[in-house]
Design a protein around this motif. Structure first.
Motif, PDB file in Angstrom:
ATOM      1  N   VAL A 234       0.843  -1.197   0.000  1.00 47.44           N
ATOM      2  CA  VAL A 234       0.000   0.000   0.000  1.00 47.44           C
ATOM      3  C   VAL A 234       0.879   1.248   0.000  1.00 47.44           C
ATOM      4  CG1 VAL A 234      -1.858   1.229   1.185  1.00 47.44           C
ATOM      5  CG2 VAL A 234      -1.691  -1.258   1.395  1.00 47.44           C
ATOM      6  N   VAL A 235       0.557   2.194  -0.872  1.00 44.44           N
ATOM      7  CA  VAL A 235       1.210   3.501  -0.835  1.00 44.44           C
ATOM      8  C   VAL A 235       0.426   4.402   0.110  1.00 44.44           C
ATOM      9  CG1 VAL A 235       1.863   5.545  -2.164  1.00 44.44           C
ATOM     10  CG2 VAL A 235       2.162   3.271  -3.161  1.00 44.44           C
ATOM     11  N   LEU A 236       1.130   4.933   1.114  1.00 44.19           N
ATOM     12  CA  LEU A 236       0.498   5.766   2.134  1.00 44.19           C
ATOM     13  C   LEU A 236       0.478   7.229   1.711  1.00 44.19           C
ATOM     14  CD1 LEU A 236       2.134   4.130   5.293  1.00 44.19           C
ATOM     15  CD2 LEU A 236      -0.124   3.666   4.320  1.00 44.19           C
ATOM     16  N   ALA A 237      -0.121   8.063   2.536  1.00 50.43           N
ATOM     17  CA  ALA A 237      -0.328   9.473   2.190  1.00 50.43           C
ATOM     18  C   ALA A 237       0.974  10.264   2.089  1.00 50.43           C
ATOM     19  CB  ALA A 237      -1.258  10.124   3.220  1.00 50.43           C
ATOM     20  N   ASP A 238       2.056   9.780   2.713  1.00 50.79           N
ATOM     21  CA  ASP A 238       3.344  10.464   2.597  1.00 50.79           C
ATOM     22  C   ASP A 238       4.183   9.896   1.458  1.00 50.79           C
ATOM     23  OD1 ASP A 238       4.016   8.001   3.611  1.00 50.79           O
ATOM     24  OD2 ASP A 238       4.969   8.759   5.446  1.00 50.79           O
ATOM     25  N   GLY A 239       3.590   8.971   0.680  1.00 49.71           N
ATOM     26  CA  GLY A 239       4.299   8.384  -0.448  1.00 49.71           C
ATOM     27  C   GLY A 239       5.125   7.166  -0.101  1.00 49.71           C
ATOM     28  N   GLU A 240       5.206   6.836   1.176  1.00 46.79           N
ATOM     29  CA  GLU A 240       5.948   5.633   1.575  1.00 46.79           C
ATOM     30  C   GLU A 240       5.133   4.375   1.256  1.00 46.79           C
ATOM     31  OE1 GLU A 240       9.141   5.405   2.978  1.00 46.79           O
ATOM     32  OE2 GLU A 240       9.166   7.488   2.284  1.00 46.79           O
ATOM     33  N   VAL A 241       5.854   3.246   1.135  1.00 48.41           N
ATOM     34  CA  VAL A 241       5.207   1.973   0.832  1.00 48.41           C
ATOM     35  C   VAL A 241       5.126   1.130   2.099  1.00 48.41           C
ATOM     36  CG1 VAL A 241       5.372  -0.197  -0.458  1.00 48.41           C
ATOM     37  CG2 VAL A 241       5.924   1.968  -1.581  1.00 48.41           C
TER      38      VAL A 241
ATOM     39  N   GLY B 292     -18.081   4.505  17.591  1.00 47.02           N
ATOM     40  CA  GLY B 292     -17.531   3.839  16.416  1.00 47.02           C
ATOM     41  C   GLY B 292     -17.094   4.826  15.352  1.00 47.02           C
ATOM     42  N   LEU B 293     -17.903   5.874  15.163  1.00 49.64           N
ATOM     43  CA  LEU B 293     -17.568   6.895  14.175  1.00 49.64           C
ATOM     44  C   LEU B 293     -16.297   7.644  14.578  1.00 49.64           C
ATOM     45  CD1 LEU B 293     -18.829   7.931  11.533  1.00 49.64           C
ATOM     46  CD2 LEU B 293     -19.945   9.714  12.858  1.00 49.64           C
ATOM     47  N   ARG B 294     -16.162   7.942  15.856  1.00 46.82           N
ATOM     48  CA  ARG B 294     -14.959   8.631  16.327  1.00 46.82           C
ATOM     49  C   ARG B 294     -13.715   7.791  16.080  1.00 46.82           C
ATOM     50  NH1 ARG B 294     -12.268   7.998  20.964  1.00 46.82           N
ATOM     51  NH2 ARG B 294     -14.001   6.994  22.058  1.00 46.82           N
ATOM     52  N   VAL B 295     -13.787   6.511  16.347  1.00 43.73           N
ATOM     53  CA  VAL B 295     -12.631   5.635  16.146  1.00 43.73           C
ATOM     54  C   VAL B 295     -12.257   5.572  14.664  1.00 43.73           C
ATOM     55  CG1 VAL B 295     -11.795   3.257  16.322  1.00 43.73           C
ATOM     56  CG2 VAL B 295     -13.053   4.290  18.229  1.00 43.73           C
ATOM     57  N   HIS B 296     -13.261   5.473  13.807  1.00 38.70           N
ATOM     58  CA  HIS B 296     -12.991   5.495  12.368  1.00 38.70           C
ATOM     59  C   HIS B 296     -12.241   6.764  11.971  1.00 38.70           C
ATOM     60  CE1 HIS B 296     -15.708   2.085  11.837  1.00 38.70           C
ATOM     61  NE2 HIS B 296     -15.439   2.078  10.546  1.00 38.70           N
ATOM     62  N   ARG B 297     -12.709   7.895  12.453  1.00 41.72           N
ATOM     63  CA  ARG B 297     -12.104   9.177  12.084  1.00 41.72           C
ATOM     64  C   ARG B 297     -10.696   9.314  12.641  1.00 41.72           C
ATOM     65  NH1 ARG B 297     -17.676  12.770  12.734  1.00 41.72           N
ATOM     66  NH2 ARG B 297     -18.358  12.501  10.563  1.00 41.72           N
ATOM     67  N   GLU B 298     -10.459   8.764  13.823  1.00 39.72           N
ATOM     68  CA  GLU B 298      -9.120   8.831  14.400  1.00 39.72           C
ATOM     69  C   GLU B 298      -8.135   7.979  13.601  1.00 39.72           C
ATOM     70  OE1 GLU B 298      -9.683   7.789  18.482  1.00 39.72           O
ATOM     71  OE2 GLU B 298     -10.393   9.802  19.051  1.00 39.72           O
ATOM     72  N   ILE B 299      -8.575   6.828  13.134  1.00 39.96           N
ATOM     73  CA  ILE B 299      -7.720   5.990  12.289  1.00 39.96           C
ATOM     74  C   ILE B 299      -7.408   6.716  10.983  1.00 39.96           C
ATOM     75  CG2 ILE B 299      -7.628   3.858  10.927  1.00 39.96           C
ATOM     76  CD1 ILE B 299      -9.309   2.548  13.167  1.00 39.96           C
ATOM     77  N   LYS B 300      -8.431   7.328  10.393  1.00 40.93           N
ATOM     78  CA  LYS B 300      -8.247   8.082   9.154  1.00 40.93           C
ATOM     79  C   LYS B 300      -7.234   9.209   9.350  1.00 40.93           C
ATOM     80  CE  LYS B 300      -9.483  10.171   5.150  1.00 40.93           C
ATOM     81  NZ  LYS B 300      -8.976   9.723   3.842  1.00 40.93           N
ATOM     82  N   ARG B 301      -7.353   9.969  10.428  1.00 44.71           N
ATOM     83  CA  ARG B 301      -6.436  11.091  10.672  1.00 44.71           C
ATOM     84  C   ARG B 301      -5.012  10.605  10.932  1.00 44.71           C
ATOM     85  NH1 ARG B 301     -10.893  12.996  14.009  1.00 44.71           N
ATOM     86  NH2 ARG B 301     -12.061  14.591  12.876  1.00 44.71           N
ATOM     87  N   ALA B 302      -4.889   9.444  11.580  1.00 48.37           N
ATOM     88  CA  ALA B 302      -3.555   8.922  11.875  1.00 48.37           C
ATOM     89  C   ALA B 302      -2.809   8.542  10.597  1.00 48.37           C
ATOM     90  CB  ALA B 302      -3.671   7.709  12.797  1.00 48.37           C
ATOM     91  N   LEU B 303      -3.513   7.967   9.629  1.00 46.31           N
ATOM     92  CA  LEU B 303      -2.873   7.500   8.400  1.00 46.31           C
ATOM     93  C   LEU B 303      -2.907   8.538   7.286  1.00 46.31           C
ATOM     94  CD1 LEU B 303      -4.131   3.799   8.315  1.00 46.31           C
ATOM     95  CD2 LEU B 303      -1.803   4.595   8.731  1.00 46.31           C
TER      96      LEU B 303
END
Length: 458
Positions: free
Chosen positions: A168-175, A433-444
């Motif tokens: 997977v290519v992440l948001a910073d371009g790393e693999v 559940g929605l908060r946890v989803h959003r926290e995972i999204k912000r982390a990655l």
């Protein structure tokens, strides 16, 4: 933006970047007509992981969103463009990198078509189970992003059950490389399952290591016609309760049967009084398959008709009718298909609920689905040029989701949330559940680069 376009052309070549609005318009949305979409700045076709990295870094430096896309067969708006984004079309990364017959696995790029992979591994006596109805043109990357299912889920599970690892290519371009090639392994969090079903909101999948199975025997097929959906539902419940696990167990309601028969110009043998048709297959082979279907036949005592066959062509014809339902419904108008999953004991109630909604909104609703796992696809027929019908179709779509939740189900079994069911995800998983989803999204993806607005609205 001209500087960005120049960087994108440097990364993937001039031919890999489309900007003509007449051309890019065809990449704005998937097959879900209700989902919102915007106009992309460009449509980009990478050829390898390094090019994906370059595109991600170029877009990230200017905070231009990226929407990953496969073949566009989705039904939730998950691959729909947002205004001014780069649509990253993965279909040219279509190599089957490796088939390891001894370890029963394959390594593939995301643009590989599902059916092409199945055909390639069959030559080695192997089997890739996930088979969405669009398996002849949908891509593995799209299947991974939505955790697609299919007709064989009752025995073989959904896409995630066949995934060992990802690149997977992440948001910073790393693999990031997740998972393993071994049969088992519990080192660290299960990041593979985190990305499967994430609808391109966390990263861009560039490779997948997939588990394969031995090629099953040619299936034997049983069809049972019921005079009521209640008796059909009771049969499904008992089949499950008895511990029988056919390789396929599908259900079609009266409207679906009529549409398929009209479209294919054939008769399914259901008869005029048939309210529901149950189609089961066993790929166990030989005596075991005959025994499995015989037990199912015993359970279908209240059916008006039960017919079994070991003829592969007959079985294929019955499945052709099941797979053709959406196309067949175009006889009556355009269609809008829903995707709800309920406990298998509540299938009949869902079908009845759809009949009630059909009467209320004055539109035809056909129900087909995977009876083996309770995943139903109520499909609303309407005229999109008629604003009133379109509004009634939208109401029916939401009413069906409400019925599914009320029956203890989920608002999506395999199509995903996308941009059409965001508020329904919030209702199902609740604020925590929605908060946890959003926290995972912000982390990655702290800058909200990937597929913004999909799933939960960030």
């Amino acid at each position: 933006m001209e500087t960005l376009l120049a960087e994108l052309r440097t990364a993937v070549g001039d031919s890999g970047v489309l900007t003509d609005a007449d051309v890019t318009a065809s990449y704005q949305r998937d097959m879900m007509p209700l989902a919102p979409h915007g106009s992309p700045l460009a449509v980009v076709f990478p050829l390898n992981t390094e090019q994906v990295q370059a595109v991600v870094r170029a877009c990230a430096s200017r905070r231009v969103p990226i929407v990953p896309r496969g073949a566009g067969s989705g039904l939730s708006g998950a691959a729909n463009a947002v205004e001014g984004c780069v649509v990253l079309v993965m279909t040219k990364m279509n190599a089957i990198v490796e088939i390891d017959t001894d370890n029963r696995l394959a390594v593939v790029e995301p643009g590989v078509v599902n059916l092409d992979l199945r055909g390639a591994v069959e030559k080695d006596g192997l089997f890739y189970p996930p088979d969405p109805s669009s398996y002849d043109w949908c891509t593995i990357g799209g299947n991974l992003s939505t955790n697609a299912g299919g007709l064989c889920c009752v025995k073989y599970g959904v896409t995630t059950d066949s995934v060992l690892g990802l690149e997977v290519v992440l948001a910073d371009g790393e693999v990031l490389r997740t998972g393993r090639r071994t049969v088992k392994g519990v080192a660290g969090y299960d990041l593979t399952k985190l990305f499967v079903g994430s609808e391109g909101t966390l990263g861009v999948i560039t490779k997948a290591t997939l588990a394969l199975r031995p090629l099953p025997q040619a299936p034997a097929t049983l069809v049972a016609a019921f005079g009521s959906t209640a008796t059909a539902g009771a049969a499904v419940s008992r089949i499950v309760r008895e511990g029988l696990v056919p390789s396929l167990m599908e259900i079609m309601d009266r409207t679906s049967i009529e549409a398929a028969e009209t479209y294919l110009k054939t008769e399914l043998g259901a008869g005029p009084g048939c309210a529901a048709l149950l189609i089961c297959q066993s790929d166990a082979g030989g005596e075991q398959a005959r025994h499995e279907l015989a037990k199912i036949e015993e359970i279908c005592l209240e059916a008006d008709l039960v017919y079994s066959t070991t003829d592969v062509n007959e079985g294929r014809d019955l499945l052709t009718a099941r797979r053709a339902v959406l196309t067949a419904l175009e006889i009556y108008g355009s269609w809008l298909t829903d995707d709800v999953c309920v406990p298998r004991t509540r299938i009949a109630e869902l079908i009845q609920g759809c009949e009630d909604i059909s009467k209320e909104v004055g539109l035809k609703i056909a129900v087909v689905g995977h009876a083996g796992d309770g995943n139903m696809h109520p499909t609303i027929v309407y005229d999109p040029a008629d604003a009133d019908q379109f509004a009634r179709a939208q109401k029916a779509f939401d009413d069906i989701l409400a019925v599914g939740l009320a029956l203890g189900g989920t608002v999506t079994g395999e199509h995903g949330i996308g941009k059409i069911k965001r508020e329904w995800l919030a209702k199902e998983i609740g604020p925590v559940g929605l908060r946890v989803h959003r926290e995972i999204k912000r982390a990655l993806d702290p800058e909200n680069l990937f597929n913004p607005g999909s799933m939960f609205g960030l």
